[in-house]
Design a protein around this motif. Structure first.
Motif, PDB file in Angstrom:
ATOM      1  N   TYR A  51     -50.317 119.528 -83.841  1.00 40.05           N
ATOM      2  CA  TYR A  51     -49.990 120.469 -85.132  1.00 40.05           C
ATOM      3  C   TYR A  51     -49.510 121.657 -84.792  1.00 40.05           C
ATOM      4  O   TYR A  51     -48.587 122.266 -85.478  1.00 40.05           O
ATOM      5  CB  TYR A  51     -51.384 120.828 -85.703  1.00 40.05           C
ATOM      6  N   GLU A  52     -49.809 122.461 -83.497  1.00 41.01           N
ATOM      7  CA  GLU A  52     -49.169 123.754 -83.103  1.00 41.01           C
ATOM      8  C   GLU A  52     -47.750 123.631 -82.780  1.00 41.01           C
ATOM      9  O   GLU A  52     -47.147 124.665 -83.385  1.00 41.01           O
ATOM     10  CB  GLU A  52     -50.062 124.413 -81.830  1.00 41.01           C
ATOM     11  N   GLY A  53     -47.462 122.383 -82.292  1.00 45.25           N
ATOM     12  CA  GLY A  53     -45.962 122.417 -82.005  1.00 45.25           C
ATOM     13  C   GLY A  53     -45.221 122.168 -83.145  1.00 45.25           C
ATOM     14  O   GLY A  53     -44.255 122.553 -83.398  1.00 45.25           O
ATOM     15  N   VAL A  54     -45.556 121.259 -84.254  1.00 46.18           N
ATOM     16  CA  VAL A  54     -45.016 120.644 -85.047  1.00 46.18           C
ATOM     17  C   VAL A  54     -44.806 122.092 -86.049  1.00 46.18           C
ATOM     18  O   VAL A  54     -43.905 122.356 -86.672  1.00 46.18           O
ATOM     19  CB  VAL A  54     -45.540 119.828 -86.294  1.00 46.18           C
ATOM     20  N   LYS A  55     -45.953 122.751 -86.164  1.00 50.40           N
ATOM     21  CA  LYS A  55     -45.757 124.245 -87.010  1.00 50.40           C
ATOM     22  C   LYS A  55     -44.929 125.054 -86.541  1.00 50.40           C
ATOM     23  O   LYS A  55     -44.193 125.672 -87.444  1.00 50.40           O
ATOM     24  CB  LYS A  55     -47.075 124.703 -87.074  1.00 50.40           C
ATOM     25  N   LYS A  56     -44.771 125.110 -85.456  1.00 50.53           N
ATOM     26  CA  LYS A  56     -43.738 126.046 -84.466  1.00 50.53           C
ATOM     27  C   LYS A  56     -42.444 125.780 -84.916  1.00 50.53           C
ATOM     28  O   LYS A  56     -41.400 126.661 -85.186  1.00 50.53           O
ATOM     29  CB  LYS A  56     -44.140 126.114 -83.223  1.00 50.53           C
ATOM     30  N   TYR A  57     -42.129 124.553 -84.799  1.00 52.23           N
ATOM     31  CA  TYR A  57     -40.772 124.159 -84.712  1.00 52.23           C
ATOM     32  C   TYR A  57     -40.208 123.566 -85.971  1.00 52.23           C
ATOM     33  O   TYR A  57     -39.108 123.475 -86.395  1.00 52.23           O
ATOM     34  CB  TYR A  57     -40.299 122.832 -83.727  1.00 52.23           C
ATOM     35  N   ILE A  58     -41.072 123.449 -87.223  1.00 48.83           N
ATOM     36  CA  ILE A  58     -40.574 123.174 -88.308  1.00 48.83           C
ATOM     37  C   ILE A  58     -40.632 124.211 -89.368  1.00 48.83           C
ATOM     38  O   ILE A  58     -40.157 124.241 -90.498  1.00 48.83           O
ATOM     39  CB  ILE A  58     -41.555 121.879 -89.135  1.00 48.83           C
ATOM     40  N   TYR A  59     -41.150 125.436 -88.795  1.00 46.18           N
ATOM     41  CA  TYR A  59     -41.139 126.502 -89.606  1.00 46.18           C
ATOM     42  C   TYR A  59     -39.818 126.885 -90.184  1.00 46.18           C
ATOM     43  O   TYR A  59     -38.872 126.790 -89.409  1.00 46.18           O
ATOM     44  CB  TYR A  59     -41.970 127.605 -88.890  1.00 46.18           C
ATOM     45  N   PRO A  60     -39.790 127.293 -91.482  1.00 42.45           N
ATOM     46  CA  PRO A  60     -40.654 127.896 -92.379  1.00 42.45           C
ATOM     47  C   PRO A  60     -41.264 126.716 -93.118  1.00 42.45           C
ATOM     48  O   PRO A  60     -41.994 127.027 -94.301  1.00 42.45           O
ATOM     49  CB  PRO A  60     -39.963 128.798 -93.171  1.00 42.45           C
ATOM     50  N   LYS A  61     -40.975 125.770 -93.109  1.00 41.45           N
ATOM     51  CA  LYS A  61     -41.619 124.487 -93.755  1.00 41.45           C
ATOM     52  C   LYS A  61     -43.285 124.470 -93.174  1.00 41.45           C
ATOM     53  O   LYS A  61     -43.389 124.856 -92.152  1.00 41.45           O
ATOM     54  CB  LYS A  61     -40.886 123.173 -93.884  1.00 41.45           C
ATOM     55  N   ARG A  62     -43.836 123.390 -93.927  1.00 44.02           N
ATOM     56  CA  ARG A  62     -45.150 123.050 -93.561  1.00 44.02           C
ATOM     57  C   ARG A  62     -45.244 121.884 -92.680  1.00 44.02           C
ATOM     58  O   ARG A  62     -44.509 120.927 -93.009  1.00 44.02           O
ATOM     59  CB  ARG A  62     -46.060 122.984 -94.722  1.00 44.02           C
ATOM     60  N   PRO A  63     -46.436 121.875 -91.498  1.00 44.30           N
ATOM     61  CA  PRO A  63     -46.207 120.679 -90.863  1.00 44.30           C
ATOM     62  C   PRO A  63     -46.962 119.740 -91.518  1.00 44.30           C
ATOM     63  O   PRO A  63     -47.817 119.961 -92.467  1.00 44.30           O
ATOM     64  CB  PRO A  63     -47.299 121.384 -89.630  1.00 44.30           C
ATOM     65  N   PHE A  64     -46.651 118.448 -90.859  1.00 45.22           N
ATOM     66  CA  PHE A  64     -47.324 117.362 -91.418  1.00 45.22           C
ATOM     67  C   PHE A  64     -47.810 116.527 -89.991  1.00 45.22           C
ATOM     68  O   PHE A  64     -46.807 116.090 -89.283  1.00 45.22           O
ATOM     69  CB  PHE A  64     -46.720 116.229 -92.242  1.00 45.22           C
TER      70      PHE A  64
END
Length: 800
Positions: free
Chosen positions: A450-463
Motif C-alpha cells: 500500500y505504501e508503495g502504490v500510494k507513493k507512486y500513484i499519487y495524486p490518485k488513490r491507491p488500490f
C-alpha cells in the motif's frame, strides 16, 4: 480443594489476591500477591482495555492492529474501593474488579450485567516453546449469541462453535474448514438485546470457544504473548463495530472505479488475449473497470518483472487498455526467487532483508518460482524497500493497483503449508519467532505494498487487495476470500463471509464470483453475479483449469443476466460510494446482517442469508438450483419489492418470486436512492443529472448522498458534497428537505426525482416556497418524474 493461587492439575495458574493499585490518568494497575498484574486502561467511556502481566512484569506494549490516530478520551472516570471489589465507573459502564482474584464484571449504568468473567484470566507455562499460554474465560449468558471473527465460512451465529486463528492457505476450503486465510480476533456478544465486543489483540496462534466445550462458558486463548483484550460496549451492534473500526483504523476512500466490476483469471496472457477480453466487454456492452494479470505475466514468476515474450510492451498495453476505460491490476507474491542474476533477490541479499531460521540460514521454501526467500515485512526498513520496488510497475508501467496473494505466508510441499516456527522476525524492533509474526505477516506485506502504490500513484488513490489479513489491515487494503469452489454451497459461504467481514471492520471484500476451482453451470454463475454485485468488492476470478469464466462463456441468457446485474451495480454506484464514505468516516458496516439491522427482533439472530446493502436495500440471494424464488425473512418495517414495486410489511417470513434473472431485493419505504446512468466504466459519461429514486412512505425517513471527485485527496480538504435528505410523507403531501455540506461542486445542475408508490395525483409543487409550473419541472405523470435544481432546500408536493 485447589485455590486460585495454586497450580491446578491441568497446569493452569490464576491471579492471587489484590495487594493494591495505582491510578495515573486513564490507567489503573492492580497488583496481586503472586505477581499477576492487571492494567486497565479507559480508552473511551465505552472502550476498556484489559492487559495482564505475570511474574510481576508487563510485556512491552506494541500493536500492529491499533491505529495510532484512534480517538481516545473519556467524559468520566472514577475509581472506588469497596469491601470485596474495586469499581471503575465511566459515563457508559461500570466495571468491578474482584479483590480475591482480579475477575471482572461489567455492567451498564442501570446495573444490568453485560459481560462477566467465569474463571477469568489464567495461564499455563509452555515448556516446549517457552513463555505462557494465556487464557480468558467468560460466562455465556442464557440465549447469548456471538458473531464476527472475519471470513469464517460457518453460520453467522457462532454459539456452540470453536474456531482457530492461524492464517492458512486453504485451497478449495469448505463450510467447516478452519482456520482460513485471515486472522480477525474480534467478536460481538449479543444478549438481552444488548451488544458488546471483544478484541483480543494477540498475534500468536489463538482459539475461540463460544460455549462449545462448556455450554455456559465462552473462552479465548493464545499460544504465547499477552492476554491483551479490549471490551467495547454498544449497546447497539453497529456502535460496537464502529468503535472497533475506530480503534483498529478506518480506510481511505477508494477510487470510484475500484467499486466497479472487475474481471480476473489465472491467467490472461499473452498481451493479445488481455486485449481480446477487454474488447469483448466493450462489444457486448457489459460494464467493466478492471482487468487483472495473474502470475504468468512475470518472467519465470519473478516479482516486479515482465515476461517479454508474452508482454513485449506492457506500458503500451496498459495505456491502450486505459484508453478504453480499463484499469490494469497485477499480482505480487512474497516469495522472491533464489537467483543471483535477479536484481530484487540480489538487493535483498546485500541488505539482509530476508527472513532467517533460528540458527542462521535463510528461510527457504518452494512457491511458484521454485525455491524462494521471503522478505521480513515486520522490519520497517524492509517495508520501505519493498514500497520502493513498485516504482517500475506503478510509476513507469502505469498499473492502477496491486494484488497480494500467497501471503499467509504459503509454502508449497510442506506439511504445515507455511514457515516453520523457528523463523525469526524483527517485529518493528521487538524480535520474535514466526509463532508471533505468522498471523500478521500478510498484513505487513499488504501495508508495505500500500505504501508503495500510494507513493507512486499519487495524486490518485491507491488500490491494493490482499488474501491474508489481521485486524487493522482495512487501513491499507481490500481483500477477497481466497480459493473457493464453483458450488452452490460456496455461493452460500460467500454470502456469509461478506457479511462477517463487514461486521469485522474489513468491509471492502468479496468472493471469487463463480468460484475459483472447478466450473460453474450457467445458472450458478448467474445467481452468483446477482449476489456479487451487492458485495463491496466485485470480481469474477477463476483458475482457468476447468474452462473460461467470462460472462459470455455460458449462453446468451447468462450473458444478458450478467449485463443486467452489472448495469444495476453501476446505476447504484453513488449509493455504494455513500455506503463506503459512512464506513470510512464513521466505521459503519457496509453490509449488515439482519441482527445488525434489528437486534431487538430475536428472529434475526440466526439468519444467514438476508442482509442490508447499506441502510436502505435488503438483499437475499437464491442459493439452490432450479429455483423460481425462495422463502426469506423480511425485517420489521415497510419495504418495496424492487422489481414489482409492491409494498410488503416485514417482521415475518414469506415466499418471494425470483426467476433466474432476478434476486429478492427490497427497498425501505421513505428511502431516497441516488442513481447514475449506466456507464461502461467509471468516468465514461458526463452525469447530466442525478436520479433520486424516492419511495413513498407515510411518515419520515432520512437519507444521505456523498460525492466527491471520485479519486484524489481533495475530499480531505473539504471538497466533497454531502446531501442530507429528509423525507416526510402524508396522505396527500410530501416534504423533502435538503441540507448540503462540503465544497465540491458536482458536474450536474439538476436532480431528477423518480417517485415510487406515490398514492396521489399531484396538484401543485413548491420549491423553496415558490410555486412551480409542472411543465417547468418537466413533470411526467406516467413515469412520476420531475427535475429540480440540485441546490433546492425544500421540495413541497401537494396532491389533489
Amino acid at each position: 480443594m485447589i485455590t486460585n493461587t495454586e497450580v491446578s492439575r491441568s497446569g493452569n495458574q490464576f491471579p492471587g489476591k489484590v495487594t493494591g493499585y495505582d491510578h495515573v490518568v486513564d490507567t489503573i494497575h492492580f497488583h496481586s500477591d503472586n505477581g499477576v498484574i492487571l492494567r486497565l486502561q479507559v480508552f473511551r467511556d465505552s472502550v476498556l482495555r484489559f492487559t495482564y502481566g505475570t511474574g510481576g512484569t508487563m510485556m512491552p506494549d506494541f500493536s500492529y492492529a491499533v491505529d495510532e490516530d484512534t480517538n481516545r478520551g473519556y467524559n468520566k472516570l472514577e475509581v472506588e474501593e469497596h469491601h470485596s471489589f474495586y469499581q471503575i465507573t465511566t459515563s457508559k459502564v461500570v466495571c468491578k474488579i474482584n479483590k480475591s482474584d482480579l475477575r471482572s464484571r461489567i455492567f451498564d449504568l442501570n446495573g444490568k450485567i453485560i459481560c462477566e468473567d467465569e474463571l477469568g484470566f489464567h495461564f499455563e507455562e509452555s515448556y516446549e516453546n517457552g513463555g505462557e499460554v494465556v487464557k480468558m474465560s467468560k460466562k455465556a449468558q442464557p440465549g447469548e449469541s456471538y458473531y464476527g471473527l472475519g471470513d469464517k465460512p460457518a453460520d453467522n451465529n457462532m454459539r456452540a462453535k470453536r474456531f482457530e486463528l492461524w492464517g492458512t492457505d486453504q485451497y478449495a476450503f469448505g463450510k467447516h474448514t478452519d482456520p482460513l486465510y485471515k486472522n480477525i480476533p474480534f467478536y460481538i456478544g449479543l444478549q438481552n438485546k444488548v451488544a458488546y465486543g471483544i478484541f483480543f489483540d494477540n498475534t500468536f496462534r489463538s482459539f475461540f470457544d463460544f460455549a462449545q466445550e462448556r455450554h455456559h462458558v465462552t473462552s479465548f486463548w493464545a499460544h504465547g504473548g499477552n492476554m491483551d483484550y479490549y471490551f467495547i460496549y454498544g449497546p447497539q451492534v453497529e456502535s460496537v463495530v464502529s468503535a472497533y473500526t475506530e480503534l483498529t483504523g478506518k480506510p481511505e476512500m477508494p477510487p470510484l472505479w475500484a467499486l466497479g466490476y472487475h474481471q480476473c483469471k489465472w491467467s490472461y496472457y499473452p498481451e493479445s488475449n488481455v486485449k481480446e477480453i477487454a474488447a469483448k466487454f466493450r462489444e457486448l456492452q457489459i460494464p467493466c473497470d478492471a482487468i487483472y494479470l495473474d502470475i504468468d505475466y512475470m518472467d519465470g514468476f519473478r516479482c516486479f518483472t515482465w515476461d517479454n515474450e508474452k508482454f513485449p510492451n506492457p506500458t503500451q498495453m496498459i495505456a491502450d487498455l486505459k484508453a478504453d476505460g480499463f484499469k490494469t491490476i497485477a499480482i505480487i507474491d512474497p516469495g522472491i526467487k533464489v537467483d543471483p542474476e535477479y536484481s530484487v533477490y540480489k538487493e535483498a541479499m546485500e541488505k539482509d532483508y530476508f527472513c532467517k531460521r533460528a540458527d542462521g540460514p535463510f528461510m527457504k521454501g518452494k512457491v511458484w518460482p521454485g525455491q524462494c526467500y521471503f522478505p521480513d515485512y515486520t522490519n520497517p526498513e524492509v517495508r520501505e524497500w519493498w514500497a520502493g520496488l513498485f516504482k517500475g510497475l506503478i510509476a513507469d508501467n502505469k498499473l492502477s493497483g496491486i494484488w497480494n496473494d500467497m501471503n499467509e505466508p504459503a509454502v508449497m510441499e510442506v506439511p504445515n503449508k507455511t514457515f516453520p516456527d523457528d523463523v525469526r522476525h524483527d517485529f518493528d524492533g521487538h524480535p520474535c519467532s514466526h509463532r508471533k509474526a505468522h498471523n500478521i505477516y500478510g498484513a505487513q506485506m499488504a501495508r508495505a505494498t500500500y505504501e508503495g502504490v500510494k507513493k507512486y500513484i499519487y495524486p490518485k488513490r491507491p488500490f491494493v487487495i490482499t488474501r491474508s489479513a489481521y485486524s487493522g489491515t482495512q487501513r491499507y487494503t481490500s481483500s477477497w476470500f481466497g480459493d473457493n469452489v464453483a458450488t452452490w454451497e460456496h455461493l452460500s459461504i460467500a454470502n456469509i463471509q461478506a457479511q462477517r467481514m463487514s461486521l469485522s471492520g474489513m468491509g471492502f471484500a468479496g468472493s471469487d464470483i463463480g468460484g475459483f476451482a472447478e466450473q460453474p453451470t450457467g445458472e450458478l454463475f448467474a445467481r452468483w453475479i446477482a449476489l456479487g454485485v451487492f458485495h463491496p468488492f466485485c470480481r469474477v476470478h477463476s483458475s482457468g483449469d476447468h474452462g473460461d469464466q467470462e460472462p459470455w462463456t455460458f449462453d446468451e441468457n447468462v450473458t444478458n443476466i450478467t449485463r443486467k446485474f452489472v448495469e444495476l451495480r453501476y446505476k447504484l454506484l453513488p449509493y455504494l460510494y455513500t455506503m463506503f464514505w459512512q464506513y470510512a468516516e464513521e466505521g459503519i458496516p457496509m453490509l449488515k446482517s439482519l441482527f445488525v439491522y434489528d437486534q431487538e427482533d430475536s428472529q434475526t439472530h440466526y439468519r444467514n442469508d438476508e442482509f442490508l446493502f447499506g441502510d436502505k436495500i435488503l438483499v437475499c440471494p437464491v442459493q439452490e438450483p432450479n429455483a423460481k424464488g425462495r422463502r426469506m425473512y423480511i425485517p420489521r418495517g415497510e419495504w418495496y419489492n424492487y422489481w414489482t414495486r409492491k409494498i410488503v410489511n416485514g417482521g415475518r417470513e414469506e415466499w418471494v418470486d425470483a426467476d433466474i434473472d432476478e434476486i429478492p431485493l427490497f427497498v425501505k419505504s421513505g428511502s431516497i436512492i441516488p442513481r447514475y446512468p449506466v456507464q461502461q466504466y467509471v468516468g465514461e459519461k458526463n452525469i447530466e443529472f442525478l436520479t433520486l429514486d424516492t419511495y413513498f412512505k407515510l411518515g419520515s425517513e432520512k437519507s444521505i448522498i456523498y460525492e466527491d471527485a471520485n479519486d484524489g485527496y481533495d475530499y480531505k480538504k473539504g471538497r466533497y458534497s454531502l446531501r442530507n435528505l429528509s423525507f416526510k410523507g402524508k396522505e396527500k403531501e410530501i416534504v423533502i428537505s435538503q441540507f448540503k455540506d462540503g465544497k465540491f461542486i458536482t458536474e450536474y445542475e439538476t436532480v431528477r426525482f423518480n417517485f415510487i408508490g406515490l398514492p396521489f395525483e399531484i396538484d401543485f409543487v413548491e420549491v423553496d416556497n415558490v410555486k412551480m409550473d409542472l411543465d417547468e419541472l418537466r413533470y411526467d405523470i406516467a413515469s412520476q418524474t420531475m427535475y429540480v435544481d440540485k441546490n433546492f432546500n425544500e421540495l413541497h408536493i401537494v396532491g389533489k
